[in-house]
Structure formats: structure tokens, C-alpha cells
Design a protein around this motif. Structure first.
Motif, mmCIF file in Angstrom:
data_model
loop_
_atom_site.group_PDB
_atom_site.id
_atom_site.type_symbol
_atom_site.label_atom_id
_atom_site.label_comp_id
_atom_site.label_asym_id
_atom_site.label_seq_id
_atom_site.Cartn_x
_atom_site.Cartn_y
_atom_site.Cartn_z
ATOM 1 N N ASN A 112 0.686 -1.076 0.315
ATOM 2 C CA ASN A 112 0.481 -0.120 0.390
ATOM 3 C C ASN A 112 0.832 1.868 -0.184
ATOM 4 N N ASN A 113 1.327 1.730 -1.711
ATOM 5 C CA ASN A 113 2.010 2.775 -1.622
ATOM 6 C C ASN A 113 1.450 4.165 -0.625
ATOM 7 N N GLU A 114 0.023 4.371 -0.499
ATOM 8 C CA GLU A 114 -0.989 5.724 -0.279
ATOM 9 C C GLU A 114 -0.237 5.620 0.994
ATOM 10 N N ILE A 115 0.553 4.456 2.338
ATOM 11 C CA ILE A 115 0.270 4.591 3.906
ATOM 12 C C ILE A 115 1.796 4.985 3.834
ATOM 13 N N ILE A 116 2.370 4.233 3.058
ATOM 14 C CA ILE A 116 3.654 4.463 3.187
ATOM 15 C C ILE A 116 3.889 5.844 2.791
ATOM 16 N N GLU A 117 3.898 6.482 1.843
ATOM 17 C CA GLU A 117 3.740 7.905 1.934
ATOM 18 C C GLU A 117 3.156 8.695 2.927
ATOM 19 N N LYS A 118 2.060 8.354 3.689
ATOM 20 C CA LYS A 118 2.087 8.663 4.576
ATOM 21 C C LYS A 118 2.738 8.873 5.601
ATOM 22 N N ALA A 119 2.912 7.533 6.571
ATOM 23 C CA ALA A 119 3.841 7.356 7.290
ATOM 24 C C ALA A 119 5.517 8.160 7.260
ATOM 25 N N LYS A 120 5.697 8.510 6.120
ATOM 26 C CA LYS A 120 6.968 9.369 5.393
ATOM 27 C C LYS A 120 6.344 10.558 6.133
ATOM 28 N N LEU B 89 3.027 4.239 21.596
ATOM 29 C CA LEU B 89 2.027 4.360 20.964
ATOM 30 C C LEU B 89 1.825 5.261 20.217
ATOM 31 N N HIS B 90 2.900 6.543 19.529
ATOM 32 C CA HIS B 90 3.162 6.835 18.163
ATOM 33 C C HIS B 90 2.325 5.775 17.305
ATOM 34 N N ALA B 91 3.386 4.936 16.905
ATOM 35 C CA ALA B 91 3.180 4.099 16.061
ATOM 36 C C ALA B 91 2.162 3.414 16.268
ATOM 37 N N ARG B 92 1.072 2.769 17.546
ATOM 38 C CA ARG B 92 0.101 2.125 17.258
ATOM 39 C C ARG B 92 -0.843 3.016 16.652
ATOM 40 N N SER B 93 -0.948 3.966 16.953
ATOM 41 C CA SER B 93 -1.647 5.158 16.443
ATOM 42 C C SER B 93 -1.516 5.346 15.329
ATOM 43 N N PHE B 94 -1.057 5.671 15.166
ATOM 44 C CA PHE B 94 -0.620 5.523 13.604
ATOM 45 C C PHE B 94 -1.259 4.439 12.460
ATOM 46 N N LEU B 95 -0.729 3.472 12.894
ATOM 47 C CA LEU B 95 -1.375 2.299 12.185
ATOM 48 C C LEU B 95 -3.123 2.147 12.344
ATOM 49 N N LYS B 96 -3.270 2.140 13.332
ATOM 50 C CA LYS B 96 -5.153 2.127 13.711
ATOM 51 C C LYS B 96 -5.518 2.876 13.116
ATOM 52 N N GLU B 97 -4.815 4.612 12.976
ATOM 53 C CA GLU B 97 -5.798 5.473 12.289
ATOM 54 C C GLU B 97 -5.844 4.841 10.586
ATOM 55 N N ASN B 98 -4.380 4.697 10.545
ATOM 56 C CA ASN B 98 -4.722 4.629 8.594
ATOM 57 C C ASN B 98 -5.263 3.197 8.322
#
Length: 216
Positions: free
Chosen positions: A2-10, A73-82
Motif C-alpha cells: 500500500n504505497n499510500e500509507i507508506i507516503e503518509k508514514a513518511k 503509542l505513536h506507532a500504534r496510533s498511526f497504524l490504527k488511524e490508517n
């Protein structure tokens, strides 16, 4: 992948690390991501897992974000929100948790994805980049560059490593950095770590020769 979530993560990581100057910054994260993806392709690992774990590997780093470190918490929050499903989140969090260097108590990842991310992070602690990052971190934490009266502490446990705040940057080469090439998980990672370690040892030889010319 999923390239969209990769770009959001960056973008998420870049914003989170804005102003960070201790060596754990967005540029470090991006280098780890690029290296981890190279290793993942060689090792036939899951590219999405490696991409997200490498991009998020420092967003709950103990030294930068102590309040979110334990629960990630930061990683979990980002992954759940996406919209990442719970099973994949736990796999990614496990990869992130296994990255950290903890002396003799360091974890060897069980998955090939975790091994790629851990190797990539350790590679970025070596070579010219590794030297620069070591001194950037030392300066940010008010460490002396060098003190010949302070010996390095070898074979530290996790608790000893975390508590070792009074060491010098040069001691850090012996206490951690020169050990990393022997801890690599992948053949490609080991080869690159060995090359970069040779460079660092040449630098340290020159540094000590120049320092010892001065009578303290």
C-alpha cells in the motif's frame, strides 16, 4: 504494498522529528527505510511490513519519546488511524520493539522482516554517517568527546546500558559500535557493516593519534 500509507508514514515521521538534532531524525529514519527495503528485497521479506516498521522504528524511541516508548503509542496510533488490521499492527510493533540495542540483552528478531529492519538501523550507526551521528548525539547530551581517564564499559546488560549516561563519545565506539558487525542478521547487512566498521576504525586510529599529540 500500500504505497499510500507508506507516503503518509513518511510525512508523519518527518513532522514528528522536526527540529530533532541528536542523530535520531527524519534523515536517519529515511536512510534506515531505504536500506531495510534493499535488504527485504534480497531476503524476500514482506515489503509492507518492512516499510512501515522501518519508517516508524524511532517514533517511540526511548531516548527521544520516553513517555510513549513502553506501549509504542505513536506507532500504534498511526497504524490504527490508517486502517492497518490488528494482526499486522502487532507484527510491525514486534519488529520495532526488536530493533533496540540493549547490550548483551539485545534481541535477535525471529522474523526476516525484523532482521532486515534491525540490520538497517545498525548499519546507519556505522561508517561516516555513524561517526557523525555519534558525535551529534554526544553533543546533544553534553557528553565529552574523549577522556583518557574514563574507560569504556564492555558487555553491558540492558539496565547498565540505559544507565550509562556519563561515558564519552569515543568510548561509545568500543561499547557498542564496533560490536554491531558481529550482530548482523543478514549476509548483505554483515558485509556492509564490516566495510563501514573498517572505516570507523581508521578514523579512530587517526583521532587518537591526534589527541595523544597534546599533553593534557
Amino acid at each position: 504494498m500500500n504505497n499510500e500509507i507508506i507516503e503518509k508514514a513518511k510525512k508523519y515521521v518527518e513532522a514528528l522529528f522536526e527540529g530533532e538534532s541528536s542523530g535520531h531524525d527524519f534523515q536517519h529514519t529515511y536512510r534506515v527505510y531505504k536500506t531495510a527495503m534493499e535488504l527485504a528485497r534480497i531476503e524476500d521479506a514482506d515489503l509492507e511490513i518492512v516499510a512501515l516498521a522501518s519508517l516508524l522504528h524511532d517514533v517511540d524511541d526511548r531516548k527521544v519519546f520516553p513517555d510513549t516508548y513502553k506501549e509504542k503509542l505513536h506507532a500504534r496510533s498511526f497504524l490504527k488511524e490508517n486502517g492497518v488490521d490488528e494482526d499486522e499492527i502487532e507484527i510491525i510493533i514486534k519488529c520495532i520493539s526488536d530493533v533496540e540495542y540493549l547490550g548483551v540483552d539485545s534481541v535477535k528478531p525471529s522474523s526476516i522482516e525484523g532482521k532486515c529492519v534491525q540490520d538497517a538501523d545498525r548499519i546507519d550507526a556505522l561508517g561516516a554517517i555513524g561517526i557523525a551521528r555519534a558525535f551529534a548525539y554526544g553533543g546533544a547530551h553534553h557528553r565529552k568527546m574523549y577522556d583518557k581517564t574514563v574507560d569504556p564499559i564492555m558487555n553491558m546488560t540492558a539496565d547498565e546500558y540505559k544507565a550509562n549516561t556519563d561515558s564519552t563519545t569515543i568510548n561509545h565506539f568500543y561499547e557498542k559500535l564496533f560490536e554491531l558487525e558481529y550482530l548482523m542478521n543478514t549476509v548483505s547487512g554483515r558485509e556492509e557493516a564490516h566495510r563501514r566498521t573498517r572505516y570507523m576504525k581508521d578514523f579512530l586510529t587517526e583521532f587518537l593519534e591526534e589527541v595523544e599529540e597534546v599533553d593534557f
